[in-house]
Design an enzyme around this catalytic site. Structure first.
Site, PDB file in Angstrom:
ATOM      1  N   HIS A  11       0.839  -1.206   0.000  1.00 31.39           N
ATOM      2  CA  HIS A  11       0.000   0.000   0.000  1.00 31.39           C
ATOM      3  C   HIS A  11       0.870   1.249   0.000  1.00 31.39           C
ATOM      4  O   HIS A  11       1.300   1.725   1.050  1.00 31.39           O
ATOM      5  CB  HIS A  11      -0.924  -0.006   1.223  1.00 31.39           C
ATOM      6  CG  HIS A  11      -1.967   1.062   1.212  1.00 31.39           C
ATOM      7  ND1 HIS A  11      -3.321   0.784   1.113  1.00 31.39           N
ATOM      8  CD2 HIS A  11      -1.882   2.410   1.276  1.00 31.39           C
ATOM      9  CE1 HIS A  11      -4.001   1.924   1.125  1.00 31.39           C
ATOM     10  NE2 HIS A  11      -3.142   2.930   1.225  1.00 31.39           N
ATOM     11  N   HIS A 189      -9.849   1.232  -0.152  1.00 28.78           N
ATOM     12  CA  HIS A 189      -9.637   2.029   1.057  1.00 28.78           C
ATOM     13  C   HIS A 189     -10.927   2.035   1.884  1.00 28.78           C
ATOM     14  O   HIS A 189     -11.993   2.400   1.379  1.00 28.78           O
ATOM     15  CB  HIS A 189      -9.298   3.472   0.700  1.00 28.78           C
ATOM     16  CG  HIS A 189      -7.896   3.669   0.210  1.00 28.78           C
ATOM     17  ND1 HIS A 189      -7.429   3.099  -0.950  1.00 28.78           N
ATOM     18  CD2 HIS A 189      -6.856   4.394   0.723  1.00 28.78           C
ATOM     19  CE1 HIS A 189      -6.164   3.462  -1.128  1.00 28.78           C
ATOM     20  NE2 HIS A 189      -5.791   4.241  -0.132  1.00 28.78           N
ATOM     21  N   GLU A 192     -10.600   3.966   7.573  1.00 31.42           N
ATOM     22  CA  GLU A 192      -9.521   4.892   7.913  1.00 31.42           C
ATOM     23  C   GLU A 192     -10.166   6.140   8.494  1.00 31.42           C
ATOM     24  O   GLU A 192     -10.262   6.308   9.708  1.00 31.42           O
ATOM     25  CB  GLU A 192      -8.680   5.211   6.674  1.00 31.42           C
ATOM     26  CG  GLU A 192      -7.528   6.173   6.944  1.00 31.42           C
ATOM     27  CD  GLU A 192      -6.865   6.672   5.669  1.00 31.42           C
ATOM     28  OE1 GLU A 192      -5.754   7.209   5.780  1.00 31.42           O
ATOM     29  OE2 GLU A 192      -7.460   6.560   4.578  1.00 31.42           O
ATOM     30  N   ASP A 270       2.003   3.959   2.950  1.00 35.84           N
ATOM     31  CA  ASP A 270       0.947   4.848   2.450  1.00 35.84           C
ATOM     32  C   ASP A 270       1.491   6.003   1.599  1.00 35.84           C
ATOM     33  O   ASP A 270       1.576   5.889   0.379  1.00 35.84           O
ATOM     34  CB  ASP A 270       0.111   5.362   3.622  1.00 35.84           C
ATOM     35  CG  ASP A 270      -1.271   5.847   3.213  1.00 35.84           C
ATOM     36  OD1 ASP A 270      -1.664   5.628   2.052  1.00 35.84           O
ATOM     37  OD2 ASP A 270      -1.966   6.424   4.058  1.00 35.84           O
ATOM     38  N   ASP A 271       1.816   7.127   2.212  1.00 33.06           N
ATOM     39  CA  ASP A 271       2.404   8.300   1.541  1.00 33.06           C
ATOM     40  C   ASP A 271       3.621   8.716   2.371  1.00 33.06           C
ATOM     41  O   ASP A 271       3.597   9.747   3.054  1.00 33.06           O
ATOM     42  CB  ASP A 271       1.398   9.458   1.482  1.00 33.06           C
ATOM     43  CG  ASP A 271       0.104   9.080   0.789  1.00 33.06           C
ATOM     44  OD1 ASP A 271       0.100   9.037  -0.449  1.00 33.06           O
ATOM     45  OD2 ASP A 271      -0.906   8.819   1.477  1.00 33.06           O
TER      46      ASP A 271
END
Length: 322
Positions: A11, A189, A192, A270-271
């Protein structure tokens, strides 16, 4: 502490992995002022809305096929340097269209970056095409159709990302039907920003083999049991969850609770630079913040390979490298 362990990431948003140093160089190249978004070698934002604005601004300095090849190669080289053997990158052909590059050139550049990185280190990578909820169901269907018809062996999965609060998952079910019929792996997704109900919605409407994040499922004990019984794999990104305030601290993060309840969990970033993390740090957190042993971390990495959107020959080869 965990550098010696083999690593796998399921991811990671490609633009969200853009190293600040590379972004700064790209901004200079195009004469773009990103001083409001990048200071002292770090991306600057203060809440979810400003994170998205910062993300979009950073993405603006990647414009050509070669820019995307370089971005992809740079990130995969970083992963290979910490003993990563496999990566799945979340990509948006729609973004390629919006910046005027075009979906095909966007994907072509990314695939070239994968080729360059693999040639150097042997790292394997695949692409997950994503639709973005905030652009509406028709846009997401278009992304699924693109992935289904691409005929690109590196495109192996389909995802739904973007603003979780935009519509119910059922509004986007047609896109997942298209992707499923094309033989693509499905992930989404959920759980979250929104609560456990969004995970239940995803299971009901999409029947994915994996869920991106999914950690809010911990709020519903019956849902946790359902995830465990189904064998649904969660792509857990603890550093991201803390940075965005999904949980206040690592002590309250449910990664260990979910694993001990029998849910299949994996570790991703993730980022990463936006959340002041990296895949290396996420593995370190697994050991230090969550107290997992090397064997337990290896088991999560094995789960990631078992859940990867790859052909069986590649899966066997990856398992042999553990």
């Amino acid at each position: 502490m965990t550098l010696h362990l083999k690593k796998v990431e399921l991811h990671c948003h490609l633009e969200g992995a853009a190293p600040p140093e590379l972004t700064a160089a790209q901004a200079r190249k195009y004469g773009v002022d990103i001083s409001g978004e990048l200071r002292g070698g770090a991306y600057v934002w203060h809440d979810f809305a400003s994170f998205l604005e910062c993300y979009d601004k950073v993405s603006e300095v990647y414009r050509t096929e070669e820019d995307y090849a370089r971005l992809t190669e740079t990130y995969l080289d970083e992963l290979a340097g910490i003993n990563t053997i496999y990566s799945e990158l979340i990509v948006s052909p729609d973004h390629g269209k919006r910046i005027g590059l075009g979906a095909d050139a966007y994907i072509s550049g990314i695939c070239e970056g994968i080729r360059r990185a693999r040639e150097k280190s042997g790292i394997e990578a695949r692409l997950i095409v994503t639709g973005e909820r905030h652009f509406g169901p028709e846009s997401v269907i278009g992304a699924a159709e693109y992935a289904a018809k691409a005929g690109n062996p590196l495109i192996t999965g389909f995802n739904l990302a973007g603003e979780e609060r935009m519509g119910r998952v059922a509004d986007y079910a047609r896109a997942f039907d298209i992707a499923r019929d094309a033989g693509l792996g499905l992930t989404i997704h959920a759980g979250e920003v929104c609560g456990a109900f969004s995970v239940a919605d995803a299971l009901d409407a999409v029947h994915p083999s994996r869920i991106g994040h999914g950690v809010r499922a911990v709020e519903d004990v019956d849902l946790v049991k359902r995830l465990a019984d189904l064998g649904t794999v969660l792509e857990v990104c603890p550093g991201s969850n803390i940075a965005l305030g999904v949980f206040p601290d690592f002590a309250s993060h449910p990664l260990r609770r979910l694993k001990e309840a029998g849910v299949r969990v994996t570790i991703s970033s993730d980022d990463p630079p936006f959340f002041h993390t990296s895949l290396a740090r996420e593995y370190e957190l697994a050991a230090e913040a969550f107290g997992f042993s090397d064997a337990e971390i290896d088991a999560m990495t094995r789960t990631a390979i078992e859940a990867a959107f790859v052909d069986e020959e590649t899966r066997k080869a990856l398992l042999a490298r553990l």
